[in-house]
Design a protein around this motif. Structure first.
Motif, mmCIF file in Angstrom:
data_model
loop_
_atom_site.group_PDB
_atom_site.id
_atom_site.type_symbol
_atom_site.label_atom_id
_atom_site.label_comp_id
_atom_site.label_asym_id
_atom_site.label_seq_id
_atom_site.Cartn_x
_atom_site.Cartn_y
_atom_site.Cartn_z
ATOM 1 N N LYS A 101 0.809 -1.226 0.000
ATOM 2 C CA LYS A 101 0.000 0.000 0.000
ATOM 3 C C LYS A 101 0.841 1.276 0.000
ATOM 4 C CE LYS A 101 -3.610 -2.337 2.633
ATOM 5 N NZ LYS A 101 -4.337 -2.391 3.904
ATOM 6 N N LYS A 102 2.136 1.116 0.286
ATOM 7 C CA LYS A 102 3.032 2.272 0.478
ATOM 8 C C LYS A 102 2.409 3.216 1.499
ATOM 9 C CE LYS A 102 6.203 0.889 -2.383
ATOM 10 N NZ LYS A 102 6.036 -0.567 -2.272
ATOM 11 N N ASP A 103 2.076 2.629 2.652
ATOM 12 C CA ASP A 103 1.373 3.317 3.728
ATOM 13 C C ASP A 103 2.350 3.686 4.843
ATOM 14 O OD1 ASP A 103 -0.159 3.945 6.045
ATOM 15 O OD2 ASP A 103 -1.835 2.744 5.293
ATOM 16 N N ALA A 104 2.702 4.954 4.908
ATOM 17 C CA ALA A 104 3.679 5.426 5.898
ATOM 18 C C ALA A 104 3.172 5.237 7.321
ATOM 19 C CB ALA A 104 4.016 6.892 5.646
ATOM 20 N N LYS A 105 1.879 5.405 7.545
ATOM 21 C CA LYS A 105 1.321 5.259 8.905
ATOM 22 C C LYS A 105 1.502 3.823 9.410
ATOM 23 C CE LYS A 105 -1.146 6.139 12.605
ATOM 24 N NZ LYS A 105 -0.491 5.437 13.687
ATOM 25 N N MET A 106 1.285 2.854 8.543
ATOM 26 C CA MET A 106 1.485 1.453 8.944
ATOM 27 C C MET A 106 2.939 1.212 9.351
ATOM 28 S SD MET A 106 -0.835 -0.595 6.125
ATOM 29 C CE MET A 106 -0.668 -2.213 6.913
ATOM 30 N N ILE A 107 3.850 1.825 8.634
ATOM 31 C CA ILE A 107 5.279 1.678 8.953
ATOM 32 C C ILE A 107 5.581 2.389 10.264
ATOM 33 C CG2 ILE A 107 7.634 2.170 8.178
ATOM 34 C CD1 ILE A 107 6.487 2.008 5.268
ATOM 35 N N GLU A 108 5.009 3.565 10.458
ATOM 36 C CA GLU A 108 5.216 4.304 11.711
ATOM 37 C C GLU A 108 4.767 3.481 12.913
ATOM 38 O OE1 GLU A 108 3.091 7.951 11.102
ATOM 39 O OE2 GLU A 108 4.598 8.732 9.710
ATOM 40 N N ASP A 109 3.669 2.733 12.762
ATOM 41 C CA ASP A 109 3.193 1.870 13.845
ATOM 42 C C ASP A 109 4.248 0.834 14.228
ATOM 43 O OD1 ASP A 109 0.777 3.248 13.786
ATOM 44 O OD2 ASP A 109 -0.259 1.690 12.618
ATOM 45 N N ILE A 110 4.890 0.250 13.227
ATOM 46 C CA ILE A 110 5.923 -0.759 13.498
ATOM 47 C C ILE A 110 7.164 -0.105 14.093
ATOM 48 C CG2 ILE A 110 7.392 -2.557 12.479
ATOM 49 C CD1 ILE A 110 4.362 -3.238 12.675
ATOM 50 N N VAL A 111 7.522 1.074 13.615
ATOM 51 C CA VAL A 111 8.663 1.795 14.187
ATOM 52 C C VAL A 111 8.430 2.026 15.677
ATOM 53 C CG1 VAL A 111 9.911 4.008 14.225
ATOM 54 C CG2 VAL A 111 9.449 2.868 12.050
ATOM 55 N N GLU A 112 7.225 2.429 16.032
ATOM 56 C CA GLU A 112 6.909 2.679 17.438
ATOM 57 C C GLU A 112 7.035 1.398 18.265
ATOM 58 O OE1 GLU A 112 3.168 4.190 20.166
ATOM 59 O OE2 GLU A 112 3.268 4.834 18.075
ATOM 60 N N LEU A 113 6.511 0.304 17.759
ATOM 61 C CA LEU A 113 6.596 -0.971 18.479
ATOM 62 C C LEU A 113 8.043 -1.456 18.595
ATOM 63 C CD1 LEU A 113 3.478 -2.711 16.902
ATOM 64 C CD2 LEU A 113 3.713 -1.917 19.270
ATOM 65 N N LEU A 114 8.791 -1.352 17.497
ATOM 66 C CA LEU A 114 10.207 -1.744 17.539
ATOM 67 C C LEU A 114 10.990 -0.869 18.515
ATOM 68 C CD1 LEU A 114 10.977 -2.418 13.763
ATOM 69 C CD2 LEU A 114 11.142 -4.094 15.624
ATOM 70 N N SER A 115 10.695 0.424 18.539
ATOM 71 C CA SER A 115 11.384 1.336 19.452
ATOM 72 C C SER A 115 11.099 0.974 20.906
ATOM 73 C CB SER A 115 10.962 2.783 19.179
ATOM 74 O OG SER A 115 11.359 3.174 17.887
ATOM 75 N N ASP A 116 9.844 0.622 21.191
ATOM 76 C CA ASP A 116 9.490 0.198 22.551
ATOM 77 C C ASP A 116 10.219 -1.084 22.937
ATOM 78 O OD1 ASP A 116 7.797 2.373 22.825
ATOM 79 O OD2 ASP A 116 5.957 1.218 22.461
ATOM 80 N N LEU A 117 10.251 -2.042 22.018
ATOM 81 C CA LEU A 117 10.966 -3.293 22.293
ATOM 82 C C LEU A 117 12.456 -3.041 22.493
ATOM 83 C CD1 LEU A 117 9.550 -6.118 19.986
ATOM 84 C CD2 LEU A 117 9.863 -6.188 22.461
ATOM 85 N N ARG A 118 13.015 -2.167 21.666
ATOM 86 C CA ARG A 118 14.439 -1.855 21.792
ATOM 87 C C ARG A 118 14.742 -1.287 23.169
ATOM 88 N NH1 ARG A 118 18.445 1.239 22.393
ATOM 89 N NH2 ARG A 118 20.298 1.202 21.071
ATOM 90 N N LYS A 119 13.893 -0.355 23.635
ATOM 91 C CA LYS A 119 14.084 0.235 24.968
ATOM 92 C C LYS A 119 14.010 -0.841 26.044
ATOM 93 C CE LYS A 119 12.110 4.649 23.627
ATOM 94 N NZ LYS A 119 10.876 5.436 23.649
ATOM 95 N N THR A 120 13.086 -1.770 25.886
ATOM 96 C CA THR A 120 12.943 -2.854 26.852
ATOM 97 C C THR A 120 14.195 -3.720 26.891
ATOM 98 O OG1 THR A 120 10.549 -2.881 26.528
ATOM 99 C CG2 THR A 120 11.543 -4.855 27.481
ATOM 100 N N TRP A 121 14.703 -4.107 25.720
ATOM 101 C CA TRP A 121 15.928 -4.918 25.668
ATOM 102 C C TRP A 121 17.127 -4.153 26.226
ATOM 103 C CZ3 TRP A 121 15.804 -9.810 25.611
ATOM 104 C CH2 TRP A 121 14.856 -10.516 24.886
ATOM 105 N N GLU A 122 17.197 -2.869 25.922
ATOM 106 C CA GLU A 122 18.301 -2.053 26.429
ATOM 107 C C GLU A 122 18.283 -2.028 27.959
ATOM 108 O OE1 GLU A 122 20.350 2.098 25.146
ATOM 109 O OE2 GLU A 122 18.194 2.163 25.454
ATOM 110 N N GLU A 123 17.091 -1.848 28.522
ATOM 111 C CA GLU A 123 16.949 -1.827 29.973
ATOM 112 C C GLU A 123 17.277 -3.199 30.573
ATOM 113 O OE1 GLU A 123 16.071 -0.269 33.820
ATOM 114 O OE2 GLU A 123 16.703 0.620 31.930
ATOM 115 N N ALA A 124 16.813 -4.260 29.930
ATOM 116 C CA ALA A 124 17.104 -5.614 30.413
ATOM 117 C C ALA A 124 18.611 -5.874 30.397
ATOM 118 C CB ALA A 124 16.372 -6.650 29.558
ATOM 119 N N ALA A 125 19.283 -5.437 29.352
ATOM 120 C CA ALA A 125 20.735 -5.619 29.272
ATOM 121 C C ALA A 125 21.440 -4.825 30.364
ATOM 122 C CB ALA A 125 21.241 -5.196 27.896
ATOM 123 N N ARG A 126 20.943 -3.611 30.613
ATOM 124 C CA ARG A 126 21.541 -2.775 31.661
ATOM 125 C C ARG A 126 21.368 -3.433 33.023
ATOM 126 N NH1 ARG A 126 20.314 0.187 35.522
ATOM 127 N NH2 ARG A 126 18.076 0.147 35.185
#
Length: 140
Positions: A101-126
Motif C-alpha cells: 500500500k506504500k502506507d507510511a502510517k502502517m510503517i510508523e506503527d511498526i517503528v513505534e513498536l520496535l522502538s518500545d521493544l528496543r528500549k525494553t531490551w536495552e533496559e534488560a541488558a543494563r
C-alpha cells in the motif's frame, strides 16, 4: 577524516562496520539489529513521502530481513520467545501490507513498536549487566 578514493573510503567503512558487528556482545548486537530495522523503516517513510516507491520498497525489505534474523535467532526454550516470534511475525506481515500500500502510517506503527521493544531490551541488558557486576540479583 578518511583519505583515499570514495571506493577506498567505502571499503574502510564497511570493514569497520563488519568488525563492530563481529566483536559486539550479543545484547549489543540485538540492539544494533533493532536500530537497523528502525533506521530502514524511517528511510522508507521518507521515501514514501518523497514519492520514491522503489526506495521505500528496498528499505522495507531490509527491515523485513532484520526481522527474519531476529525471528530465526530466537531461543525457543524460553516461553517469551514464542511471544516474540508471534510479534515478529506480525511485524513482518504488517510490513508486507505497508509495502503493498506504500502506507507510511502502517510503517510508523511498526517503528513505534520496535522502538518500545528496543528500549525494553536495552533496559534488560543494563539490569543484567549491573546484576552481574554486583554478584547476582538480590533475593534470587
Amino acid at each position: 577524516m578518511l583519505t583515499g578514493t570514495p571506493h577506498q573510503q567505502n571499503a574502510a567503512l564497511n570493514q569497520y562496520r563488519n568488525t563492530a558487528v563481529q566483536t559486539a556482545a550479543p545484547e549489543k548486537l540485538l540492539l544494533m539489529l533493532y536500530d537497523g530495522a528502525i533506521r530502514f523503516l524511517q528511510q522508507a517513510i521518507k521515501a514514501i513521502e518523497s514519492k520514491k516507491p522503489n526506495e521505500a520498497h528496498q528499505n522495507i525489505v531490509k527491515a523485513q530481513n532484520i526481522i527474519v534474523e531476529l525471528t530465526v535467532t530466537l531461543n525457543m526454550d524460553y516461553p517469551i520467545s514464542h511471544n516474540l516470534k508471534s510479534l515478529y511475525d506480525f511485524f513482518f506481515q504488517h510490513l508486507v501490507q505497508a509495502n503493498i500500500k506504500k502506507d507510511a502510517k502502517m510503517i510508523e506503527d511498526i517503528v513505534e513498536l520496535l522502538s518500545d521493544l528496543r528500549k525494553t531490551w536495552e533496559e534488560a541488558a543494563r539490569i543484567a549487566k549491573s546484576q552481574s557486576h554486583s554478584g547476582g540479583a538480590a533475593g534470587v
